[in-house]
Design an enzyme around this catalytic site. Sequence first.
Site, mmCIF file in Angstrom:
data_model
loop_
_atom_site.group_PDB
_atom_site.id
_atom_site.type_symbol
_atom_site.label_atom_id
_atom_site.label_comp_id
_atom_site.label_asym_id
_atom_site.label_seq_id
_atom_site.Cartn_x
_atom_site.Cartn_y
_atom_site.Cartn_z
ATOM 1 N N ASP A 139 67.925 61.130 69.164
ATOM 2 C CA ASP A 139 66.880 61.131 70.121
ATOM 3 C C ASP A 139 65.715 60.419 69.644
ATOM 4 O O ASP A 139 65.042 60.950 68.620
ATOM 5 C CB ASP A 139 66.512 62.560 70.752
ATOM 6 C CG ASP A 139 66.166 62.102 72.158
ATOM 7 O OD1 ASP A 139 66.351 61.114 72.884
ATOM 8 O OD2 ASP A 139 65.519 63.221 72.750
ATOM 9 N N HIS A 146 54.850 58.722 77.401
ATOM 10 C CA HIS A 146 55.209 60.270 77.189
ATOM 11 C C HIS A 146 54.407 61.044 75.748
ATOM 12 O O HIS A 146 53.934 61.968 76.093
ATOM 13 C CB HIS A 146 56.750 60.279 77.116
ATOM 14 C CG HIS A 146 57.431 61.790 76.662
ATOM 15 N ND1 HIS A 146 57.071 62.807 77.434
ATOM 16 C CD2 HIS A 146 57.843 62.169 75.390
ATOM 17 C CE1 HIS A 146 57.818 63.882 76.913
ATOM 18 N NE2 HIS A 146 58.240 63.428 75.536
ATOM 19 N N GLU A 213 65.813 59.629 80.379
ATOM 20 C CA GLU A 213 65.842 58.852 79.415
ATOM 21 C C GLU A 213 67.061 58.123 79.615
ATOM 22 O O GLU A 213 67.648 58.002 80.366
ATOM 23 C CB GLU A 213 66.168 59.714 77.963
ATOM 24 C CG GLU A 213 65.203 60.713 77.643
ATOM 25 C CD GLU A 213 65.531 61.206 76.099
ATOM 26 O OE1 GLU A 213 66.220 60.520 75.421
ATOM 27 O OE2 GLU A 213 64.894 62.338 75.737
ATOM 28 N N THR A 269 72.795 68.344 76.635
ATOM 29 C CA THR A 269 72.601 67.117 77.033
ATOM 30 C C THR A 269 73.291 66.454 77.879
ATOM 31 O O THR A 269 74.476 66.483 77.649
ATOM 32 C CB THR A 269 72.055 66.275 75.799
ATOM 33 O OG1 THR A 269 71.270 67.057 74.657
ATOM 34 C CG2 THR A 269 71.637 64.952 75.876
ATOM 35 N N GLU A 386 54.735 66.863 81.900
ATOM 36 C CA GLU A 386 53.509 65.797 82.081
ATOM 37 C C GLU A 386 53.286 65.771 83.671
ATOM 38 O O GLU A 386 52.106 66.049 84.021
ATOM 39 C CB GLU A 386 54.283 64.290 81.923
ATOM 40 C CG GLU A 386 54.666 64.108 80.266
ATOM 41 C CD GLU A 386 55.518 63.072 80.276
ATOM 42 O OE1 GLU A 386 54.885 61.987 80.023
ATOM 43 O OE2 GLU A 386 56.689 63.207 80.284
#
Lengths: 437, 437
Positions: A139, A146, A213, A269, A386
């Site tokens: 990753d 970010h 992502e 994931t 965020e």
Amino acid sequence: MPEPGQEIGLAGTLDETHDPMRSTWVSSAVSHPDFPIQNLPLGIFSTADKSAGPGVAIGDRILDLAGVAHLLPAPFTDALGHSTLNALLSRSPADRRFLRRSLSHLLSSAEKRCEVEPFLHDAASCDPHLPFAPGDYTDFYAGIHHARSVGRQLRPDNPLLPNYKWMPIAYHGRASSVRVSGQQVRRPSGQHRPGGASSPLFAPSDRLDFELELGLWIAQGNDLGVPIPIDRAGDQIAGLSLLNDWSARDLQVWEYQPLGPFLAKSFHTSVSPWVVTAEALAPFRMAQPARGPQDPPPLPHLHHERDQSRGAFRIQLEAFLSSALMRDLGHPPLCITRVCASNLYWTAAQMVAHHSSNGCNLRPGDLLGTGTISGPDRSSCGSLIELTRGGADPITLPTGEERRFLHDGDEVTLAGCAIADGYVSIGLGICTGRIVP
Amino acid sequence: MPEPGQEIGLAGTLDETHDPMRSTWVSSAVSHPDFPIQNLPLGIFSTADKSAGPGVAIGDRILDLAGVAHLLPAPFTDALGHSTLNALLSRSPADRRFLRRSLSHLLSSAEKRCEVEPFLHDAASCDPHLPFAPGDYTDFYAGIHHARSVGRQLRPDNPLLPNYKWMPIAYHGRASSVRVSGQQVRRPSGQHRPGGASSPLFAPSDRLDFELELGLWIAQGNDLGVPIPIDRAGDQIAGLSLLNDWSARDLQVWEYQPLGPFLAKSFHTSVSPWVVTAEALAPFRMAQPARGPQDPPPLPHLHHERDQSRGAFRIQLEAFLSSALMRDLGHPPLCITRVCASNLYWTAAQMVAHHSSNGCNLRPGDLLGTGTISGPDRSSCGSLIELTRGGADPITLPTGEERRFLHDGDEVTLAGCAIADGYVSIGLGICTGRIVP
């Protein structure tokens, strides 16, 4: 649009498969938002009567590739009996383009319809599987907005570390817990230290988050000790999926020093089932990062003119959230972020070149996550930490519920679409998961 | 020695296979320092005439298990045709004990000699292979003296971070570059910033190091979302190998913030070919850490009385270094460290319980590194960065050469031996690698 045969992308030449006028006899594919004839993403599916094998999504149907093996180029026939795409997409870029042209021909040519149509399945009655068996999952952390905004929460004076603009920072992820979209995500337990208590407790995470992502699937890979040069690194991307790197922020902040994230990530994931190939994405390339060239200029092993000008993917990404109550009351999922993938700082080719620059070997089907993709604004944040500024500023749902982090029953859905003037848009499908206790 | 049948270790009961009086008709195994009849480690080997398959080391011979399949318990027969131990050692602990007793019987019973002896190969003419195909490789950081002394170099005021004694810190490693002992190790290139320069350069590492570790191989594993409780975590260790986690310190210090080690480690990891089983190690268990109980006491999910009293392995480890000049002049390798594995802070069972505590699934053949094993003294440091205090205080070789870090042509060899009063010592063999440019 450029002339057919013109080299426009890292994945080689444009050809008739990208022609916006090209049509198909599969009626649901005409004007399909994700899977028109110009897309042809590959995946693994099964039905009640058919074990898992390769297919291609076209409209709301899936073509069983093993069924039409006799109509496809010979080099691929062996790979069609597998339950992963590892063998199929580890062919050379030229072979992969050949496969794409063959599939496009079968699905657009009226005279092939009788032979092909019996091998179309309704997508709604098929089960998706993980497209590859990833040997390793890495990753990255290439989303600079970010990195800066999470960094600011942890290190207000020093949000972006000195190495960030010199190399694509990454960590090894956990391959065993990569799952296809649609599976339940069990809330992990782990050690955390609420409110700075002197000792930690072991309890279910209460700061569970998503991360928006892209997942990059490796095609051929390299031998141990033989780095992949930047000018050939783009060819190593077989295709893209959406990826949700579910994250337990409370576990992460307690465990991550000094060796990085571990149990905060390794519980699950999710990736979307369809691999949109690099060939399909050839018209949708652009420069990256979005706000001007990389500065400082990358070192030579990460620098290639063509990658600098066309290394990015022109993909619009979205994340949607729905709570159990929203679903009960018939509310549609709430769009909580919209962001273009070109907000990444590092390109896919740079990730591949960097990853192998020490001689580390990549294998067919390895998975690279880009890292969370966020834009500069609050409406384009790819994670709740965020969006809610670390939980300080909750989101309000249409039901009046508030969300700082994910509750049990919440469902997060990622979507993405490649868009460029003069071309038919192609979608990545969706990547979804619901939290269970 | 305890009575046969007495439960003494985490791996179950002592039986006749541990009897120090037990002998074998394989003459080279009598008094063999590593592979007496009491050891029976498993591995994968091939010869000029035989493809890779499972074997057991006995003295200076290797028994081809496929050759004696008809003499072994039925449940194992299928697994003997594989080129990894994944299927063989993912059986239940009871099955694994049964296999061990069968092998011990074949190699000690004079009446079996005629049937078995044709399937013994000279180890010197066999090629070792990686014993398992690890799906994931995780590297822990359980060597507290290592964590403290490396931490002191990076953070003089704060060598051991607050989480260290609460959980076994770890990071995901790279599975693709795990290699069996004996293969050349190519010096990696990468970004580093010599002497605090303002920008990094890309060049071969000049602070290449070794790390002395044990590798733990996972037996059965667990399903995603189903943690392994601490009282059953010991059963998940199929066996141990030596592990050298080669490390490029200059790459590491530049890349490791904020997500941990990546390219500094992923270029090569060496493991010894023989898996010394948990059953063989039953007599060699002890309390850990070496200097008294864990303090603070571990949280309940990491605490088990039996693990506290017998969770460690009583294994003496050594590291040897030879330079090209030493070999040219006929010097034997120089022993640069001696340390007992009980200097680890966390036990193997605690690593397994922690790793799966968030629901992360382990798979058969997964590899866990313990982290560098160092003792409290300079003579017991498991890496050069500790031995030479970050390169400040070089080692002098018998040739007069100095070493701060590894030069091309240097060879590092790890060795280990389990020792306990009243039992025959058993060895782990060696794990060796030579640096090439």
